[in-house]
Design an enzyme around this catalytic site. Structure first.
Site, PDB file in Angstrom:
ATOM      1  N   PHE A 146       0.865  -1.122   0.061  1.00 23.29           N
ATOM      2  CA  PHE A 146      -0.116   0.127  -0.099  1.00 23.29           C
ATOM      3  C   PHE A 146       1.213   0.910  -0.383  1.00 23.29           C
ATOM      4  CE2 PHE A 146      -2.337   3.664   1.831  1.00 23.29           C
ATOM      5  CZ  PHE A 146      -3.654   3.598   1.099  1.00 23.29           C
ATOM      6  N   ASP A 231       9.315   1.922   0.803  1.00 27.21           N
ATOM      7  CA  ASP A 231       8.971   2.678   1.506  1.00 27.21           C
ATOM      8  C   ASP A 231       8.594   2.679   3.335  1.00 27.21           C
ATOM      9  OD1 ASP A 231       6.160   3.451   2.053  1.00 27.21           O
ATOM     10  OD2 ASP A 231       5.078   3.435   0.586  1.00 27.21           O
ATOM     11  N   LYS A 260       4.274   9.444   8.151  1.00 30.29           N
ATOM     12  CA  LYS A 260       3.478   9.216   8.966  1.00 30.29           C
ATOM     13  C   LYS A 260       3.889   9.544  10.728  1.00 30.29           C
ATOM     14  CE  LYS A 260       0.991   4.692   7.909  1.00 30.29           C
ATOM     15  NZ  LYS A 260      -0.702   5.450   7.647  1.00 30.29           N
TER      16      LYS A 260
END
Length: 405
Positions: A146, A231, A260
């Site tokens: 994702f 990622d 994040k």
């Protein structure tokens, strides 16, 4: 009686997330309170965002001081927090083992460049555009990965339910089974610009690759002259007990995307490119209005400083192991995976939504990314007492979810 916040939410916000489970009013540390005053232990941390929990004094002070000094400037100008944060991140990305990358290592930072954004998706967009500057059109990514919801990031995300409504998507992207080095080797060609992988897949339910997988990805990328892109948006910034999860493998990538937990809840993202990859984007190739603003960068520096000062990497490692061991003790849990405080577990049946609801009733916030998986990504400051309380409540939560007593 209907919750008035729910009614107002439904009347005024687009229905992109469905009805909210709660309306939260405040937070402190790893605890939050809803508008009715009920207290919860937050074991999701804004989906791995609230690295220092809620209202951490160091983060509040950094944001307040910076906003009262210099809030926003355009990217026609630079600021000290922006430059310092870029230097810190370049040092962290290639630090030995992910520990000790502080002032000493800044004296000889690894060659590379940083592009700041406002989110993980934007960091992925920047990296995706960067790969196009190689002159090659093809990217290999992993099934179950994702990377975001914008059109470019979505093109790199394999889940059909996310992709199908918005096709055709940009890019020539091949998806291969995650963890399968042979499939990866077969998919990468001399036309491949980049290999994109999460060191641990988060959205899929915390999937850990087999040992040697990232090294195999490095080898195949080198063989074909492709970039290796990690990622680390969910795994980075101490989440797994290292500054960055790829440090566990000893592999050095060409590109890393972060967001994040980087600023502990203040919006920021970063596309970090090492070596020659750092020069691929040139003036006019990309831009952002808010990316790299002084307040976001000051917040990120406060997070990095606090993780270091409070010894949170070691805390996360030890506490994460205790949580994984305790969760696996119940026979209704068939597998527990993860590193540090990024934890996924499989249930014996497809009742994860019921388990998440039961946990909420018991005062704990958890996530159910798939029908049989639960994900935990609590603040890095989660206390041993809160972890113990959750483990003590865990059997009763499963009883409640499964209709047992």
């Amino acid at each position: 009686m209907a919750d008035p916040h729910q009614e107002r939410y439904a009347a005024s916000l687009m229905n992109t997330f469905g009805p909210p489970r709660l309306t939260l009013a405040r937070g402190e540390g790893a605890h939050v309170w809803d508008t009715d005053g009920k207290e919860y232990v937050d074991l999701l941390g804004g989906i791995a965002v609230n690295a220092l929990g809620h209202a951490h004094p160091a983060l509040v002070a950094a944001v307040t001081e910076q906003l009262s000094t210099l809030g926003h400037i355009s990217n026609f100008f630079a600021s000290e927090p922006q430059i310092t944060l870029a230097e810190r991140l370049l040092a962290l990305v290639t630090a030995d083992g992910g520990r000790g990358a502080s002032e000493a290592s800044l004296e000889t930072p690894s060659p590379g460049k940083v592009f700041f954004t406002n989110s993980g998706t934007e960091a992925v967009e920047a990296a995706f555009k960067l790969t196009r500057r190689t002159g090659r059109p093809h990217v290999v990514a992993a099934a179950g990965g994702f990377h975001g919801r914008t059109m470019g990031a979505l093109a790199l995300t394999s889940k059909e339910a996310y992709r199908t409504p918005f096709e055709p998507l940009p890019g020539d992207v091949t998806f291969v089974p995650y963890g399968d080095a042979d499939a990866l080797a077969a998919a990468v060609t001399d036309e491949t610009a980049a290999v994109l992988l999460e060191p641990i897949q988060g959205e899929a339910g915390v999937v850990v690759p087999p040992e040697g997988y990232l090294a195999a990805a490095r080898a195949v990328a080198d063989r074909h002259g492709a970039l290796l892109w990690f990622d680390e948006i969910q795994t980075g910034v101490g989440r797994t007990g290292l500054w960055l999860e790829h440090h566990r493998s000893g592999v050095v990538p060409d590109v890393v995307t972060l967001a994040k937990g980087l600023a502990g809840g203040f919006p920021i993202g970063a596309c970090i490119a090492l070596g020659a990859a750092g020069d691929l984007l040139q003036p006019g190739n990309h831009g952002t209005t808010f990316g790299g603003n002084p307040v976001a960068c000051a917040a990120a520096l406060a997070v990095l400083d606090t993780i270091e000062a409070e010894g949170l990497l070691d805390h996360v490692t030890v506490l994460g192991q205790k949580l994984r061991d305790g969760l696996l003790a119940d026979p209704r849990v068939t597998e527990v995976r993860g590193e540090g405080l990024l934890i996924g577990l499989d249930l014996a049946s497809d009742v994860s939504a019921d388990v998440a609801a039961a946990a909420l009733r018991a005062g704990f916030i958890v996530n159910n990314p798939t029908p049989h998986r639960i994900r935990l990504a609590p603040p890095l400051v989660l206390s041993e007492a809160d972890a113990a309380a959750f483990l003590e409540a865990w059997p009763a939560i499963l009883d409640d979810a499964m209709g047992e007593s």
